[in-house]
Design a protein around this motif. Structure first.
Motif, mmCIF file in Angstrom:
data_model
loop_
_atom_site.group_PDB
_atom_site.id
_atom_site.type_symbol
_atom_site.label_atom_id
_atom_site.label_comp_id
_atom_site.label_asym_id
_atom_site.label_seq_id
_atom_site.Cartn_x
_atom_site.Cartn_y
_atom_site.Cartn_z
ATOM 1 N N ARG A 165 -40.251 -47.329 -20.608
ATOM 2 C CA ARG A 165 -39.645 -47.794 -21.868
ATOM 3 C C ARG A 165 -39.287 -49.279 -21.770
ATOM 4 N NH1 ARG A 165 -38.922 -49.835 -25.594
ATOM 5 N NH2 ARG A 165 -37.683 -49.360 -27.470
ATOM 6 N N ILE A 166 -38.756 -49.710 -20.627
ATOM 7 C CA ILE A 166 -38.400 -51.119 -20.442
ATOM 8 C C ILE A 166 -39.650 -51.994 -20.431
ATOM 9 C CG2 ILE A 166 -37.406 -52.755 -18.782
ATOM 10 C CD1 ILE A 166 -35.343 -50.643 -18.064
ATOM 11 N N ASN A 167 -40.785 -51.448 -19.943
ATOM 12 C CA ASN A 167 -42.036 -52.204 -19.963
ATOM 13 C C ASN A 167 -42.452 -52.536 -21.393
ATOM 14 O OD1 ASN A 167 -45.303 -51.779 -20.170
ATOM 15 N ND2 ASN A 167 -44.698 -53.017 -18.388
ATOM 16 N N PHE A 168 -42.286 -51.587 -22.309
ATOM 17 C CA PHE A 168 -42.612 -51.852 -23.714
ATOM 18 C C PHE A 168 -41.598 -52.822 -24.327
ATOM 19 C CE2 PHE A 168 -45.288 -48.156 -23.173
ATOM 20 C CZ PHE A 168 -46.381 -48.449 -23.985
ATOM 21 N N PHE A 169 -40.362 -52.796 -23.804
ATOM 22 C CA PHE A 169 -39.380 -53.783 -24.263
ATOM 23 C C PHE A 169 -39.875 -55.197 -23.964
ATOM 24 C CE2 PHE A 169 -36.340 -56.617 -22.162
ATOM 25 C CZ PHE A 169 -35.629 -57.084 -23.264
ATOM 26 N N TYR A 170 -40.443 -55.404 -22.752
ATOM 27 C CA TYR A 170 -40.942 -56.726 -22.393
ATOM 28 C C TYR A 170 -41.994 -57.208 -23.395
ATOM 29 C CZ TYR A 170 -38.608 -56.546 -17.849
ATOM 30 O OH TYR A 170 -37.672 -56.490 -16.864
ATOM 31 N N ARG A 171 -42.870 -56.301 -23.812
ATOM 32 C CA ARG A 171 -43.912 -56.683 -24.778
ATOM 33 C C ARG A 171 -43.286 -57.148 -26.083
ATOM 34 N NH1 ARG A 171 -47.068 -51.892 -27.486
ATOM 35 N NH2 ARG A 171 -44.985 -51.813 -28.439
ATOM 36 N N ASP A 172 -42.399 -56.321 -26.651
ATOM 37 C CA ASP A 172 -41.811 -56.645 -27.954
ATOM 38 C C ASP A 172 -40.873 -57.844 -27.855
ATOM 39 O OD1 ASP A 172 -43.172 -54.443 -28.899
ATOM 40 O OD2 ASP A 172 -41.473 -53.084 -28.643
ATOM 41 N N PHE A 173 -40.152 -57.950 -26.754
ATOM 42 C CA PHE A 173 -39.206 -59.048 -26.556
ATOM 43 C C PHE A 173 -39.946 -60.387 -26.479
ATOM 44 C CE2 PHE A 173 -36.605 -61.683 -23.650
ATOM 45 C CZ PHE A 173 -35.422 -61.717 -24.365
ATOM 46 N N ASN A 174 -41.017 -60.456 -25.695
ATOM 47 C CA ASN A 174 -41.772 -61.698 -25.543
ATOM 48 C C ASN A 174 -42.563 -62.036 -26.800
ATOM 49 O OD1 ASN A 174 -41.347 -62.771 -22.738
ATOM 50 N ND2 ASN A 174 -41.937 -60.682 -22.222
ATOM 51 N N ASN A 175 -43.050 -61.016 -27.506
ATOM 52 C CA ASN A 175 -43.709 -61.290 -28.784
ATOM 53 C C ASN A 175 -42.722 -61.898 -29.775
ATOM 54 O OD1 ASN A 175 -46.292 -60.508 -28.115
ATOM 55 N ND2 ASN A 175 -46.019 -58.384 -28.777
ATOM 56 N N ALA A 176 -41.474 -61.401 -29.766
ATOM 57 C CA ALA A 176 -40.449 -61.960 -30.653
ATOM 58 C C ALA A 176 -40.162 -63.418 -30.293
ATOM 59 C CB ALA A 176 -39.169 -61.130 -30.562
ATOM 60 N N LEU A 177 -40.170 -63.715 -28.984
ATOM 61 C CA LEU A 177 -39.987 -65.106 -28.567
ATOM 62 C C LEU A 177 -41.128 -65.980 -29.051
ATOM 63 C CD1 LEU A 177 -38.708 -64.762 -24.870
ATOM 64 C CD2 LEU A 177 -37.456 -65.763 -26.794
ATOM 65 N N GLN A 178 -42.374 -65.478 -28.885
ATOM 66 C CA GLN A 178 -43.540 -66.259 -29.286
ATOM 67 C C GLN A 178 -43.543 -66.500 -30.794
ATOM 68 O OE1 GLN A 178 -47.328 -64.316 -28.844
ATOM 69 N NE2 GLN A 178 -48.394 -66.239 -28.427
ATOM 70 N N GLU A 179 -43.109 -65.495 -31.542
ATOM 71 C CA GLU A 179 -43.123 -65.591 -33.012
ATOM 72 C C GLU A 179 -41.834 -66.198 -33.557
ATOM 73 O OE1 GLU A 179 -43.724 -61.548 -34.048
ATOM 74 O OE2 GLU A 179 -45.754 -61.451 -33.183
ATOM 75 N N LYS A 180 -40.875 -66.522 -32.652
ATOM 76 C CA LYS A 180 -39.571 -67.061 -33.049
ATOM 77 C C LYS A 180 -38.874 -66.153 -34.055
ATOM 78 C CE LYS A 180 -40.743 -71.911 -32.138
ATOM 79 N NZ LYS A 180 -42.012 -71.611 -31.467
ATOM 80 N N ASN A 181 -38.934 -64.852 -33.787
ATOM 81 C CA ASN A 181 -38.358 -63.833 -34.667
ATOM 82 C C ASN A 181 -36.985 -63.452 -34.113
ATOM 83 O OD1 ASN A 181 -37.676 -61.559 -36.180
ATOM 84 N ND2 ASN A 181 -39.818 -60.869 -36.307
ATOM 85 N N ALA A 182 -35.924 -64.129 -34.574
ATOM 86 C CA ALA A 182 -34.578 -63.930 -34.029
ATOM 87 C C ALA A 182 -34.051 -62.513 -34.236
ATOM 88 C CB ALA A 182 -33.614 -64.951 -34.626
ATOM 89 N N PRO A 183 -34.183 -61.894 -35.426
ATOM 90 C CA PRO A 183 -33.642 -60.535 -35.603
ATOM 91 C C PRO A 183 -34.249 -59.532 -34.618
ATOM 92 C CG PRO A 183 -34.115 -61.523 -37.726
ATOM 93 C CD PRO A 183 -34.696 -62.447 -36.698
ATOM 94 N N VAL A 184 -35.563 -59.597 -34.434
ATOM 95 C CA VAL A 184 -36.207 -58.667 -33.499
ATOM 96 C C VAL A 184 -35.770 -58.988 -32.064
ATOM 97 C CG1 VAL A 184 -38.415 -57.906 -32.551
ATOM 98 C CG2 VAL A 184 -38.177 -58.294 -35.017
ATOM 99 N N PHE A 185 -35.625 -60.286 -31.771
ATOM 100 C CA PHE A 185 -35.188 -60.692 -30.435
ATOM 101 C C PHE A 185 -33.852 -60.050 -30.082
ATOM 102 C CE2 PHE A 185 -32.459 -63.490 -27.929
ATOM 103 C CZ PHE A 185 -33.231 -63.716 -26.797
ATOM 104 N N TRP A 186 -32.847 -60.215 -30.989
ATOM 105 C CA TRP A 186 -31.522 -59.663 -30.704
ATOM 106 C C TRP A 186 -31.514 -58.134 -30.754
ATOM 107 C CZ3 TRP A 186 -28.516 -62.619 -28.220
ATOM 108 C CH2 TRP A 186 -28.541 -63.999 -28.415
ATOM 109 N N GLU A 187 -32.314 -57.562 -31.628
ATOM 110 C CA GLU A 187 -32.424 -56.095 -31.694
ATOM 111 C C GLU A 187 -32.937 -55.542 -30.379
ATOM 112 O OE1 GLU A 187 -32.815 -52.103 -32.947
ATOM 113 O OE2 GLU A 187 -31.690 -53.757 -33.842
ATOM 114 N N GLN A 188 -33.981 -56.157 -29.854
ATOM 115 C CA GLN A 188 -34.554 -55.704 -28.581
ATOM 116 C C GLN A 188 -33.572 -55.919 -27.424
ATOM 117 O OE1 GLN A 188 -37.559 -54.182 -27.806
ATOM 118 N NE2 GLN A 188 -37.689 -53.891 -30.026
ATOM 119 N N LEU A 189 -32.876 -57.042 -27.436
ATOM 120 C CA LEU A 189 -31.982 -57.359 -26.331
ATOM 121 C C LEU A 189 -30.764 -56.433 -26.297
ATOM 122 C CD1 LEU A 189 -31.448 -59.304 -23.968
ATOM 123 C CD2 LEU A 189 -30.180 -60.751 -25.579
ATOM 124 N N VAL A 190 -30.138 -56.232 -27.463
ATOM 125 C CA VAL A 190 -28.881 -55.478 -27.511
ATOM 126 C C VAL A 190 -29.117 -53.973 -27.582
ATOM 127 C CG1 VAL A 190 -26.746 -55.098 -28.804
ATOM 128 C CG2 VAL A 190 -27.668 -57.415 -28.556
#
Length: 699
Positions: A165-190
């Motif tokens: 599950r954490i491996n898929f977090f890395y995918r979504d988290f880094n994609n959010a960084l690349q796309e500069k998508n702040a809501p998804v970034f914080w959603e994934q982190l928290v």
């Protein structure tokens, strides 16, 4: 196991039918491996119990996960829990595990591991299990051990799921960084990372406690069991005579600890690594990257998966070639280390004799030679480890960049996103680690196999000694209790450990209620005859009849004084509180050790504090306290002067009037203290035979 195999077979048949009707290859595959698993589980009744535990776990998981996958396929899984429906691959994976358990049970080294490990989990000893908030429960030791193993295996599998599950977090988290998508970034982190990271930490804390409880209880039982068998019925003495297992102290203390830690580590870690391999291989396979075979139109899907597989397989093969000699070197190093420890312990035991003879120089030379053997083998071991470490370190360093090198062309071509690249790098690392388990553990495996070999040979030595004991299947000297007064040697042939015959006897009677003196030249087998009558001498054959239900005590020339208090030394082998102070004081006064009565509870190295004569008199005091029916004295008063020896024999005759006494001695003054005389006479073939003589005849 039989009922479980029927449940697995029923589910497999249902899966085949449903798969045929729905055209689902995954469900059909679930049914096919289920049929194989049902056969393996049915046959698992013949494998060692330790492996049955794993077989039962995977069989049960197949039924649970397979049933869930079928319900999802048939549309019967609750809609609200659709995301939690087990995938078909999960049931297939655990089925493969179950089949592998049955197959590896035929591997000789696995059989040896399971044979050593199984008795603990089959133990029926009652115990109180403290389950914390659940309370305290009385249950079988084996039941508690099995429950802990099952819990730890399930927990390890859950940790693999958490990692996935954490491996898929890395995918979504880094994609959010690349796309500069702040809501998804914080959603994934928290809401994703913090939650699953906390669960992961808690699971590892729980695992640490459960693992520690399992290992310390397992080691406690195993040490007690080996001690019981090693010390049982004189087995330790027969093993030392035969020389079939060196340094039993190391095998019981060090090798059991190493075996348990590594058995747990390898069995559960291997399951975790295989689970990781399967789970993250699916991630690698799903990456839309393929390669075309040069010069053809053939497309190979799952390129990154196949590259990882080939890379790790080649590295594993090279590691085996480099590290194979480590197994023999580790075994030899353990043996030489144990010999050095034994030499140091023996020097401490005989420190007085060495000091009196000024033998320190000879001892230093001996210790130097012994440690020199350690150094020589150490350098051989070091050179082999350097070769292996050079390769494994280089391999592990390369692992950091390999996935980026393989996927860089696809990333720069825009075929995959940055999040996918980092996800693949993470998954590659997990798959590569799982496949490199053998590489990174080779040195530990070598040490593990050395421990297994030492425990196996130790168990073999104990089994041989048990067979040679009185009543054992291989015992050639049969000591039978009969409703008679006298002890009779019907026929007896005794050999030295090298097979050389030393004593032949037949028709010899030791009269009850009398005192008998055995005389003969040194080396004529007098002490060996006593050891045979005591039931601890394994070399020879014959039959001896002893009075039924009567106790025997043998006092050797050099008494054994255990560590601890003087009271414990006097009561030995009984418990220290077996006799009252009044009884102990009286016995000590009678053997002229009254000056020590105020030191009964003083703990000291009494074997070094007391003189040889004091030690022998202490052993006689033991006999006065124990009051045996038969008392054998093997030159047990040789350190006393003739006057004191005569007084001690008078005490024995006066205080133990019902005891039959048999003595070995060389002094002529002993004859006046005995009623009967037996002399060891030399035969034409060089052996000696005990013959009854008149007291006036020469010995």
């Amino acid at each position: 196991m039989r009922l479980l195999s029927f449940a697995i077979a029923a589910l497999a048949v249902i899966a085949l039918v449903v798969g045929q009707q729905s055209g689902s290859a995954g469900i059909i595959g679930l049914g096919v491996v289920g049929v194989l698993l049902a056969f393996a589980t049915f046959r698992s009744t013949t494998i060692p119990f330790f492996l049955k535990i794993f077989s039962g776990i995977f069989g049960t998981e197949y039924v649970i996960f397979g049933a869930g996958a079928l319900l999802a396929q048939l549309g019967l899984w609750p809609t609200a829990w659709q995301a939690a429906a087990p995938p078909t691959s999960l049931g297939t994976t655990v089925a493969v595990f179950g089949i592998l358990i049955y197959l590896v049970s035929f591997v000789p080294v696995v059989q040896r591991i399971a044979r050593i490990a199984s008795p603990y989990f089959e133990s029926s000893e009652p115990q109180i299990a403290n389950l914390g908030p659940l309370g305290r429960y009385r249950m079988r030791l084996g039941t508690f051990a099995v429950a802990l193993v099952v819990f730890l295996i399930v927990l390890n599998q859950a940790q693999v799921g958490i990692s996935l599950r954490i491996n898929f977090f890395y995918r979504d988290f880094n994609n959010a960084l690349q796309e500069k998508n702040a809501p998804v970034f914080w959603e994934q982190l928290v809401n994703v990372f913090c939650v699953w990271a906390a669960i992961s930490v808690i699971s590892y804390l729980i695992e640490t406690v459960a693992q520690s409880v399992l290992l310390i209880r397992w080691r406690e039982w195993m040490a007690a069991e080996y001690n019981r068998r090693w010390l049982g019925n004189g087995n330790h003495y027969r093993i030392s005579l035969a020389g079939t297992a060196d340094n039993p102290d190391q095998r019981i203390s060090e090798d059991t600890r190493s075996f348990l830690n590594q058995t747990y580590s390898f069995s559960l870690t291997l399951i975790t690594q295989v689970s990781t391999l399967v789970s993250f291989s699916i991630v690698l396979w799903s990456i839309p990257v393929a390669i075309t075979v040069p010069g053809t139109d053939i497309v190979i899907p799952g390129f990154i998966f196949w590259a990882t597989l080939v890379y790790a397989a080649i590295a594993t093969w090279v590691t085996h070639l480099i590290g194979k000699p480590l197994i023999a070197l580790e075994f030899e190093q353990e043996r030489r280390e144990a010999n050095f420890r034994f030499a140091l312990a023996r020097l401490r035991e005989y420190s007085e004799q060495i000091a009196l003879m000024r033998g320190e120089g000879a001892e230093r030379r001996h210790l130097g030679e012994t440690f020199g053997g350690i150094v020589d083998n150490f350098y051989n071991l070091l050179w082999r480890k350097l070769k292996l470490t050079t390769f494994t370190l280089s391999y592990n360093q390369a692992n950091v960049v390999i996935p980026y090198v393989l996927l860089a062309p696809y990333y720069f071509a825009g075929q995959i996103a940055f999040g996918v690249l980092t996800q693949v790098a993470s998954a590659f690392g997990r798959v590569e680690t799982a496949m490199s388990f053998f590489i990174n553990s080779y040195q530990s495996i070598a040490s593990y196999l050395a421990s297994i070999n030492r425990l196996t040979t130790f168990e073999g030595a104990i089994a041989k000694a048990e067979a040679q004991a009185v009543g054992g299947e291989g015992a050639a000297i049969d000591i039978v209790e009969k409703p008679v007064k006298d002890a009779t040697i019907e026929t007896l042939k005794l050999n030295l450990p090298n097979g050389q015959p030393i004593v032949q006897a037949s028709g010899l009677t030791l009269p009850a209620g009398q005192s008998t003196l055995v005389v003969g030249p040194s080396g004529s087998g007098k002490s060996t005859l006593f050891r045979a009558l005591a039931g601890i001498w394994p070399f020879g054959e014959g039959k001896v009849a002893t009075p039924e239900g009567q106790s025997m005590l043998v006092l050797p020339q050099r008494p054994y004084l255990p560590q601890g208090s003087l009271r414990a030394a006097l009561a030995y082998p009984a418990e220290p509180d077996a006799f009252s102070d009044a009884e102990i004081h009286a016995a000590m006064e009678k053997v002229k050790l009254g000056h020590l009565t105020d030191r009964l509870d003083e703990v000291d190295l009494w074997g070094q504090r007391l003189s040889g004569g004091e030690q022998q008199r202490l052993a006689v005091a033991r006999a006065l306290l124990a009051k045996p029916d038969w008392l054998f004295l093997d030159e047990a008063t040789a350190s006393l002067d003739e006057k004191l020896e005569g007084e001690i024999y008078e005490v024995i005759r006066r205080e133990l009037p019902q005891t039959s006494i048999v003595s070995i001695g060389h002094r002529s003054t002993l004859r006046a203290m005995h009623d009967e005389l037996i002399a060891m006479e030399k035969n034409a073939d060089g052996t000696f035979s005990p013959k009854a003589k008149a007291m006036t005849e020469a010995g």
